[in-house]
Design a protein around this motif. Structure first.
Motif: not given
Length: 194
Positions: A19-22, A45-49
């Motif tokens: 998330i931090l890299e994104a 590469g994750l869902s919103r949840t």
């Protein structure tokens, strides 16, 4: 049967890092307000949840990124621990922070939008200003710095001119960066050690 110890980061650590890299990449490409939680989750590469399992808000992601940057920046402040003008250490400190500033321009260009982020950036600025004021005060007591203005005012001025100049470094070449360092060093030396 004994427990097996994990070697390396957990899946959660890896997802938080993703998330931090994104965020780092997205904030470099688009204005902060144009990046959504869905963008951050998708690129990581994750869902919103899944995103919300690691961070409450987009500002929390930005705060985490800035926290890492500010710790690294704080480690580069060698001039604050010196005595007297120390022009070489001043330039070393300015050069290190200018490089970090250029590298993280996408993150630093994000304006604090919430109380949490404003509070964080306020603490960082106060820490920088206090370290600068402490250095100037020591030099004033030893007679090498001007006493025309109080140390805390001089520190605030240094912070303002540094930030204004660093904001111009997002796409700076190495030569531009060195010019900024030279400009700032000269301004600080004249301001504090007139």
């Amino acid at each position: 049967m004994g427990q097996t110890r994990r070697n390396g980061p957990s899946k959660g650590d890896l997802r938080e890092a993703a998330i931090l890299e994104a965020a780092r990449g997205l904030f470099a490409e688009k204005p902060y307000d144009a990046v959504t939680i869905d963008d951050l989750a998708r690129v990581a590469g994750l869902s919103r949840t899944g995103f919300y399992f690691y961070f409450r808000t987009k500002d929390a992601v930005l705060t985490a990124l800035m926290s890492r940057f500010w710790d690294e920046l704080g480690d580069s402040h060698v001039w604050f621990d010196s005595t007297g003008p120390s022009p070489e250490l001043l330039r070393e400190q300015l050069r290190a922070s200018a490089r970090l500033w250029r590298e993280h321009a996408g993150i630093l260009a994000c304006a604090p939008t919430t109380g949490e982020l404003r509070e964080f950036t306020g603490r960082v600025k106060a820490r920088y200003d206090q370290r600068a004021a402490d250095k100037i005060h020591r030099d004033q007591e030893q007679g090498s710095a001007t006493t025309t203005l109080p140390a805390h005012r001089l520190a605030e001025m240094i912070s303002a001119i540094r930030d204004a100049r660093y904001e111009q470094l997002a796409a700076a070449t190495d030569a531009d960066l060195e010019e900024a360092v030279a400009d700032l060093a000269q301004a600080i030396e004249r301001l504090v050690y007139a």
